[in-house]
Design a protein around this motif. Structure first.
Motif, PDB file in Angstrom:
ATOM      1  N   ALA A  81       0.847  -1.206   0.031  1.00  0.00           N
ATOM      2  CA  ALA A  81       0.149   0.147  -0.129  1.00  0.00           C
ATOM      3  C   ALA A  81       0.884   1.181  -0.098  1.00  0.00           C
ATOM      4  O   ALA A  81       0.516   2.403  -0.614  1.00  0.00           O
ATOM      5  N   ARG A  82       2.002   1.262   0.836  1.00  0.00           N
ATOM      6  CA  ARG A  82       2.847   2.542   0.779  1.00  0.00           C
ATOM      7  C   ARG A  82       3.537   2.510  -0.662  1.00  0.00           C
ATOM      8  O   ARG A  82       3.619   3.884  -1.009  1.00  0.00           O
TER       9      ARG A  82
ATOM     10  N   LYS B  75       1.216   3.964  -3.120  1.00  0.00           N
ATOM     11  CA  LYS B  75       1.059   5.725  -3.090  1.00  0.00           C
ATOM     12  C   LYS B  75       2.463   6.287  -3.432  1.00  0.00           C
ATOM     13  O   LYS B  75       2.657   7.649  -2.958  1.00  0.00           O
TER      14      LYS B  75
ATOM     15  N   SER C  19      -4.164   5.856  11.786  1.00  0.00           N
ATOM     16  CA  SER C  19      -3.454   7.074  11.110  1.00  0.00           C
ATOM     17  C   SER C  19      -2.837   6.536   9.794  1.00  0.00           C
ATOM     18  O   SER C  19      -2.803   7.089   8.759  1.00  0.00           O
TER      19      SER C  19
ATOM     20  N   CYS D  92      -3.855   3.898   7.926  1.00  0.00           N
ATOM     21  CA  CYS D  92      -4.674   3.673   7.092  1.00  0.00           C
ATOM     22  C   CYS D  92      -5.259   4.983   6.348  1.00  0.00           C
ATOM     23  O   CYS D  92      -5.320   5.049   5.170  1.00  0.00           O
ATOM     24  N   LYS D  93      -5.479   5.826   7.058  1.00  0.00           N
ATOM     25  CA  LYS D  93      -5.930   7.195   6.434  1.00  0.00           C
ATOM     26  C   LYS D  93      -5.062   7.811   5.669  1.00  0.00           C
ATOM     27  O   LYS D  93      -5.278   8.106   4.742  1.00  0.00           O
ATOM     28  N   ALA D  94      -3.572   7.638   5.919  1.00  0.00           N
ATOM     29  CA  ALA D  94      -2.583   8.253   5.106  1.00  0.00           C
ATOM     30  C   ALA D  94      -2.495   7.669   3.822  1.00  0.00           C
ATOM     31  O   ALA D  94      -2.033   8.169   2.762  1.00  0.00           O
ATOM     32  N   LEU D  95      -2.729   6.301   3.569  1.00  0.00           N
ATOM     33  CA  LEU D  95      -2.834   5.378   2.647  1.00  0.00           C
ATOM     34  C   LEU D  95      -3.982   4.926   1.876  1.00  0.00           C
ATOM     35  O   LEU D  95      -4.065   4.189   0.884  1.00  0.00           O
ATOM     36  N   SER D  96      -4.955   5.709   2.462  1.00  0.00           N
ATOM     37  CA  SER D  96      -6.401   5.586   1.648  1.00  0.00           C
ATOM     38  C   SER D  96      -6.939   4.234   1.649  1.00  0.00           C
ATOM     39  O   SER D  96      -7.307   3.503   0.701  1.00  0.00           O
ATOM     40  N   LYS D  97      -6.779   3.547   2.818  1.00  0.00           N
ATOM     41  CA  LYS D  97      -7.040   2.068   3.059  1.00  0.00           C
ATOM     42  C   LYS D  97      -7.875   1.910   4.331  1.00  0.00           C
ATOM     43  O   LYS D  97      -7.722   2.902   5.031  1.00  0.00           O
ATOM     44  N   THR D  98      -8.650   0.822   4.311  1.00  0.00           N
ATOM     45  CA  THR D  98      -9.161   0.334   5.621  1.00  0.00           C
ATOM     46  C   THR D  98      -8.323  -0.469   6.613  1.00  0.00           C
ATOM     47  O   THR D  98      -7.130  -0.942   6.023  1.00  0.00           O
TER      48      THR D  98
ATOM     49  N   ASP E  77      -8.044  -3.850   4.997  1.00  0.00           N
ATOM     50  CA  ASP E  77      -6.959  -3.830   4.042  1.00  0.00           C
ATOM     51  C   ASP E  77      -5.574  -4.148   4.098  1.00  0.00           C
ATOM     52  O   ASP E  77      -4.860  -5.158   3.617  1.00  0.00           O
TER      53      ASP E  77
END
Length: 64
Positions: free
Chosen positions: A9-10, A13, A48, A50-56, A59
């Motif tokens: 995920a990182r 992004k 935090s 998850c929010k930064a990576l737009s994931k749940t 996820d």
């Protein structure tokens, strides 16, 4: 257990560990240790990330 989903995920992004760490206010080493499965983050840190990576949470942190 390594957290490959966090690393993927990182990278999706286009963020380095250092960049993600700065976004959420932790040390780069913290991100590295979470990815290696050597640090168990708090729920607030997970949120935090998850929010930064737009994931749940599911996820990134739910084990299948």
């Amino acid at each position: 257990m390594k957290n490959i989903k966090l690393k993927v995920a990182r990278v999706e992004k286009d963020l380095s560990q250092e960049e993600l760490a700065k976004l959420i206010g932790v040390a780069r080493q913290t991100i590295g240790l979470i990815e290696l499965g050597k640090y168990n983050p708090t729920l607030s840190l997970c949120i935090s990330i998850c929010k930064a990576l737009s994931k749940t949470l599911d996820d990134i942190f739910w084990e299948e």
